[in-house]
Write a protein that holds these residues in place. Structure first.
Motif, PDB file in Angstrom:
ATOM      1  N   TYR A  43      38.213  32.942  28.301  1.00 48.89           N
ATOM      2  CA  TYR A  43      36.895  33.330  28.810  1.00 48.89           C
ATOM      3  C   TYR A  43      36.792  32.985  30.284  1.00 48.89           C
ATOM      4  N   GLN A  44      36.604  34.010  31.113  1.00 51.26           N
ATOM      5  CA  GLN A  44      36.468  33.746  32.554  1.00 51.26           C
ATOM      6  C   GLN A  44      35.004  33.865  32.977  1.00 51.26           C
ATOM      7  N   PRO A  45      34.485  32.822  33.633  1.00 57.45           N
ATOM      8  CA  PRO A  45      33.084  32.839  34.058  1.00 57.45           C
ATOM      9  C   PRO A  45      32.751  33.969  35.036  1.00 57.45           C
ATOM     10  N   TRP A  92      38.817  43.237  16.737  1.00 54.90           N
ATOM     11  CA  TRP A  92      38.971  41.783  16.581  1.00 54.90           C
ATOM     12  C   TRP A  92      38.413  41.049  17.808  1.00 54.90           C
ATOM     13  N   VAL A  93      38.746  41.561  18.993  1.00 56.53           N
ATOM     14  CA  VAL A  93      38.274  40.944  20.236  1.00 56.53           C
ATOM     15  C   VAL A  93      36.743  40.944  20.283  1.00 56.53           C
ATOM     16  N   LEU A  94      36.155  42.099  19.994  1.00 59.58           N
ATOM     17  CA  LEU A  94      34.690  42.221  20.009  1.00 59.58           C
ATOM     18  C   LEU A  94      34.036  41.248  19.034  1.00 59.58           C
ATOM     19  N   VAL A 126      36.987  47.418  26.826  1.00 56.80           N
ATOM     20  CA  VAL A 126      37.157  48.450  25.808  1.00 56.80           C
ATOM     21  C   VAL A 126      38.083  49.513  26.388  1.00 56.80           C
ATOM     22  N   SER A 127      39.190  49.749  25.727  1.00 51.28           N
ATOM     23  CA  SER A 127      40.122  50.736  26.263  1.00 51.28           C
ATOM     24  C   SER A 127      39.666  52.142  25.881  1.00 51.28           C
ATOM     25  N   ALA A 128      40.170  53.134  26.620  1.00 47.46           N
ATOM     26  CA  ALA A 128      39.756  54.517  26.415  1.00 47.46           C
ATOM     27  C   ALA A 128      40.029  54.966  24.978  1.00 47.46           C
ATOM     28  N   LEU A 156      29.888  45.944  27.490  1.00 41.45           N
ATOM     29  CA  LEU A 156      31.161  46.627  27.219  1.00 41.45           C
ATOM     30  C   LEU A 156      31.713  47.138  28.548  1.00 41.45           C
ATOM     31  N   GLU A 157      32.937  46.722  28.885  1.00 36.98           N
ATOM     32  CA  GLU A 157      33.557  47.161  30.135  1.00 36.98           C
ATOM     33  C   GLU A 157      34.401  48.406  29.868  1.00 36.98           C
ATOM     34  N   LEU A 158      33.965  49.516  30.439  1.00 38.50           N
ATOM     35  CA  LEU A 158      34.688  50.784  30.268  1.00 38.50           C
ATOM     36  C   LEU A 158      35.333  51.166  31.588  1.00 38.50           C
ATOM     37  N   ILE A 186      31.053  49.563  34.314  1.00 39.69           N
ATOM     38  CA  ILE A 186      32.260  50.273  34.736  1.00 39.69           C
ATOM     39  C   ILE A 186      33.208  49.228  35.317  1.00 39.69           C
ATOM     40  N   ASP A 187      34.405  49.161  34.754  1.00 38.20           N
ATOM     41  CA  ASP A 187      35.405  48.178  35.169  1.00 38.20           C
ATOM     42  C   ASP A 187      36.295  48.746  36.280  1.00 38.20           C
ATOM     43  N   ASP A 188      36.855  47.871  37.085  1.00 42.41           N
ATOM     44  CA  ASP A 188      37.840  48.265  38.099  1.00 42.41           C
ATOM     45  C   ASP A 188      37.322  49.377  39.004  1.00 42.41           C
ATOM     46  N   ASP A 210      36.586  46.409  42.024  1.00 44.30           N
ATOM     47  CA  ASP A 210      37.947  45.923  41.842  1.00 44.30           C
ATOM     48  C   ASP A 210      38.371  44.922  42.922  1.00 44.30           C
ATOM     49  N   LYS A 211      39.224  44.006  42.497  1.00 42.81           N
ATOM     50  CA  LYS A 211      39.749  42.964  43.377  1.00 42.81           C
ATOM     51  C   LYS A 211      40.342  43.508  44.677  1.00 42.81           C
ATOM     52  N   SER A 212      40.969  44.675  44.624  1.00 41.91           N
ATOM     53  CA  SER A 212      41.619  45.208  45.829  1.00 41.91           C
ATOM     54  C   SER A 212      40.612  45.390  46.973  1.00 41.91           C
ATOM     55  N   GLY A 245      37.762  39.145  41.285  1.00 49.43           N
ATOM     56  CA  GLY A 245      38.915  38.586  42.003  1.00 49.43           C
ATOM     57  C   GLY A 245      38.552  37.852  43.276  1.00 49.43           C
ATOM     58  N   ILE A 246      37.408  37.145  43.267  1.00 51.78           N
ATOM     59  CA  ILE A 246      37.028  36.334  44.432  1.00 51.78           C
ATOM     60  C   ILE A 246      37.896  35.074  44.449  1.00 51.78           C
ATOM     61  N   GLU A 247      38.631  34.895  45.545  1.00 49.32           N
ATOM     62  CA  GLU A 247      39.539  33.751  45.628  1.00 49.32           C
ATOM     63  C   GLU A 247      39.173  32.774  46.735  1.00 49.32           C
ATOM     64  N   THR A 248      38.358  33.209  47.691  1.00 49.13           N
ATOM     65  CA  THR A 248      38.048  32.317  48.822  1.00 49.13           C
ATOM     66  C   THR A 248      36.532  32.166  49.005  1.00 49.13           C
ATOM     67  N   GLN A 264      33.201  36.950  40.172  1.00 45.91           N
ATOM     68  CA  GLN A 264      34.165  36.419  39.198  1.00 45.91           C
ATOM     69  C   GLN A 264      35.472  36.240  39.950  1.00 45.91           C
ATOM     70  N   GLY A 265      36.179  35.168  39.669  1.00 45.46           N
ATOM     71  CA  GLY A 265      37.463  34.998  40.334  1.00 45.46           C
ATOM     72  C   GLY A 265      37.937  33.554  40.303  1.00 45.46           C
ATOM     73  N   TYR A 266      39.188  33.370  40.707  1.00 43.90           N
ATOM     74  CA  TYR A 266      39.804  32.047  40.645  1.00 43.90           C
ATOM     75  C   TYR A 266      39.044  31.012  41.462  1.00 43.90           C
TER      76      TYR A 266
HETATM   77  P1  C2E Z   1      40.714  43.224  34.044  1.00 34.71           P
HETATM   78  O1  C2E Z   1      39.747  43.709  33.034  1.00 34.71           O
HETATM   79  O2  C2E Z   1      40.595  43.774  35.419  1.00 34.71           O
HETATM   80  O3  C2E Z   1      40.560  41.633  34.029  1.00 34.71           O
HETATM   81  C1  C2E Z   1      40.681  40.836  35.172  1.00 34.71           C
HETATM   82  C2  C2E Z   1      42.076  40.270  35.315  1.00 34.71           C
HETATM   83  O4  C2E Z   1      42.196  39.666  36.595  1.00 34.71           O
HETATM   84  C3  C2E Z   1      42.391  39.177  34.296  1.00 34.71           C
HETATM   85  O5  C2E Z   1      43.789  39.219  34.008  1.00 34.71           O
HETATM   86  C4  C2E Z   1      42.052  37.909  35.082  1.00 34.71           C
HETATM   87  O6  C2E Z   1      42.734  36.773  34.635  1.00 34.71           O
HETATM   88  C5  C2E Z   1      42.507  38.302  36.467  1.00 34.71           C
HETATM   89  N1  C2E Z   1      41.774  37.589  37.512  1.00 34.71           N
HETATM   90  C6  C2E Z   1      40.520  37.118  37.478  1.00 34.71           C
HETATM   91  N2  C2E Z   1      40.167  36.534  38.631  1.00 34.71           N
HETATM   92  C7  C2E Z   1      41.241  36.625  39.448  1.00 34.71           C
HETATM   93  C8  C2E Z   1      41.501  36.194  40.796  1.00 34.71           C
HETATM   94  O7  C2E Z   1      40.681  35.609  41.473  1.00 34.71           O
HETATM   95  N3  C2E Z   1      42.731  36.507  41.297  1.00 34.71           N
HETATM   96  C9  C2E Z   1      43.685  37.164  40.567  1.00 34.71           C
HETATM   97  N4  C2E Z   1      44.861  37.411  41.148  1.00 34.71           N
HETATM   98  N5  C2E Z   1      43.455  37.581  39.292  1.00 34.71           N
HETATM   99  C10 C2E Z   1      42.253  37.312  38.742  1.00 34.71           C
HETATM  100  P2  C2E Z   1      44.349  39.222  32.522  1.00 34.71           P
HETATM  101  O8  C2E Z   1      43.542  38.287  31.659  1.00 34.71           O
HETATM  102  O9  C2E Z   1      45.801  39.022  32.602  1.00 34.71           O
HETATM  103  O10 C2E Z   1      44.021  40.676  32.011  1.00 34.71           O
HETATM  104  C11 C2E Z   1      44.650  41.785  32.580  1.00 34.71           C
HETATM  105  C12 C2E Z   1      44.067  43.076  32.075  1.00 34.71           C
HETATM  106  O11 C2E Z   1      44.320  43.252  30.676  1.00 34.71           O
HETATM  107  C13 C2E Z   1      42.554  43.142  32.205  1.00 34.71           C
HETATM  108  O12 C2E Z   1      42.220  43.473  33.536  1.00 34.71           O
HETATM  109  C14 C2E Z   1      42.228  44.222  31.202  1.00 34.71           C
HETATM  110  O13 C2E Z   1      42.407  45.484  31.760  1.00 34.71           O
HETATM  111  C15 C2E Z   1      43.275  43.996  30.128  1.00 34.71           C
HETATM  112  N6  C2E Z   1      42.660  43.252  29.003  1.00 34.71           N
HETATM  113  C16 C2E Z   1      42.483  41.923  28.841  1.00 34.71           C
HETATM  114  N7  C2E Z   1      41.884  41.652  27.676  1.00 34.71           N
HETATM  115  C17 C2E Z   1      41.665  42.849  27.074  1.00 34.71           C
HETATM  116  C18 C2E Z   1      41.065  43.249  25.831  1.00 34.71           C
HETATM  117  O14 C2E Z   1      40.574  42.433  25.022  1.00 34.71           O
HETATM  118  N8  C2E Z   1      41.045  44.589  25.557  1.00 34.71           N
HETATM  119  C19 C2E Z   1      41.521  45.513  26.434  1.00 34.71           C
HETATM  120  N9  C2E Z   1      41.446  46.817  26.093  1.00 34.71           N
HETATM  121  N10 C2E Z   1      42.087  45.173  27.600  1.00 34.71           N
HETATM  122  C20 C2E Z   1      42.154  43.864  27.922  1.00 34.71           C
END
Ligand code: C2E
Ligand code: CA
Ligand code: CA
Ligand code: CA
Length: 287
Positions: A43-45, A92-94, A126-128, A156-158, A186-188, A210-212, A245-248, A264-266
């Protein structure tokens, strides 16, 4: 090597150089992992950028593997999507994210309510393929019933690939989910065929940049202007932005200054184990 039930985990080579036979074996071991519920959620805050408070967790799945350790989602989600295994895995995840969050809400609801804050939310990927499955909306409805989660605590992140087609089924399902009270993100955002018109075409509550884009914030004036523009337009449409992906601290400060509400981020926290996440909920400290 683990005992009986988990023995199948040891029968294949590392998946990264997977050939056809190995992919087949990985599929089979995914199958048994699914039937044994051998996954775990981190779980990431997601924090309020103005005050630092914990607003939600994003649930992120991992596969604890006897030989390969904690297998990250990149190594099995795509495979599970191809094979359709993402449907039971996603359910299961949900189910688990909703149940855990309901437990957390019960430990933290009173003090939060006193201070006028919303209960903890949980955001689930949620994947497509999973979304397009005919049973998806029923699964969501059932999980709301069994977990007792307040529907508006569930996000739900789509991905944009779901919205891109603009087909009637997607539209109808989004409307049903929205009627249930579930919130859609909407994710990413920015990585695909991004279109801000999705925000008025569909019942979207949140948008995750998105982080980019966040990486370039302090570096490029154009990136800054882009993120600021997206945030402002989203705000006008009543959509909340989450910066990923906020790191700083510099990134955080720029985002807070432009009025981006959530991040959200490290910098705040890595994905946490259920125990670590629970401790954070109980502490209720700023991040
Ligand atoms: P996402 O949905 O874009 O999730 C964010 C990813 O970025 C996570 O990687 C997280 O650990 C990472 N992250 C968060 N903050 C930072 C940061 O500050 N810097 C960097 N470099 N990375 C950061 P994770 O957990 O490895 O997940 C990767 C991807 O896998 C997710 O990208 C998502 O697309 C997919 N995923 C994870 N869990 C599930 C799930 O339950 N179901 C589905 N369908 N996909 C999932
Ligand atoms: Ca996500
Ligand atoms: Ca994301
Ligand atoms: Ca991402």
């Amino acid at each position: 090597a683990k005992a009986s039930g988990k023995r199948q985990w040891c029968q294949y080579q590392p998946a990264l150089q997977a050939g056809l036979a190995e992919r087949h074996e990985l599929n089979e071991s995914l199958d048994s992992a699914i039937s044994e519920s051998a996954f775990t959620l981190y779980y990431q805050p997601i924090v309020d950028l103005a005050g630092g408070g914990l607003v939600a967790f994003e649930a992120l799945v991992r596969w604890p593997h006897a030989r390969r350790g904690m297998v990250p989602p990149e190594e099995f989600i795509a495979l599970a999507e191809e094979s359709g295994q993402i449907v039971p895995l996603g359910a299961w995840v949900l189910e688990h994210a909703a149940a855990e969050t309901t437990r957390w809400q019960r430990t933290s609801l009173a003090p939060r309510a006193v201070r006028g804050r919303a209960p903890l939310h949980v955001s689930v990927n949620v994947s497509a393929r999973q979304f397009r499955d005919a049973g998806f909306v029923d699964v969501v409805r059932e999980i709301i019933d069994t977990s007792g989660i307040q529907p508006d605590s569930l996000i739900l992140e789509l991905t944009e690939s779901i919205l891109m087609r603009r087909d009637d089924r997607v539209r109808a399902d989004m409307a049903t989910l929205s009627d249930l009270g579930v919130r859609i993100a909407i994710d990413d955002f920015g990585t695909g065929y991004s279109s801000l018109s999705y925000l008025r075409e569909f019942p979207i509550s949140l948008l995750k940049i998105d982080k980019s884009f966040i990486d370039g914030l302090g570096v490029s004036q154009q990136q800054y202007a882009l993120v600021e523009g997206i945030t402002r337009i989203a705000d006008t449409l009543g959509v909340q932005v989450i910066a990923e992906g906020i790191e700083t601290t510099a990134q955080r400060d720029l985002l807070a200054a432009m009025g981006c509400p959530l991040g959200q981020g490290y910098l705040f926290a890595q994905p946490l184990t259920v125990e670590q996440a629970g401790a954070l909920v109980r502490e209720d400290a700023a991040l």
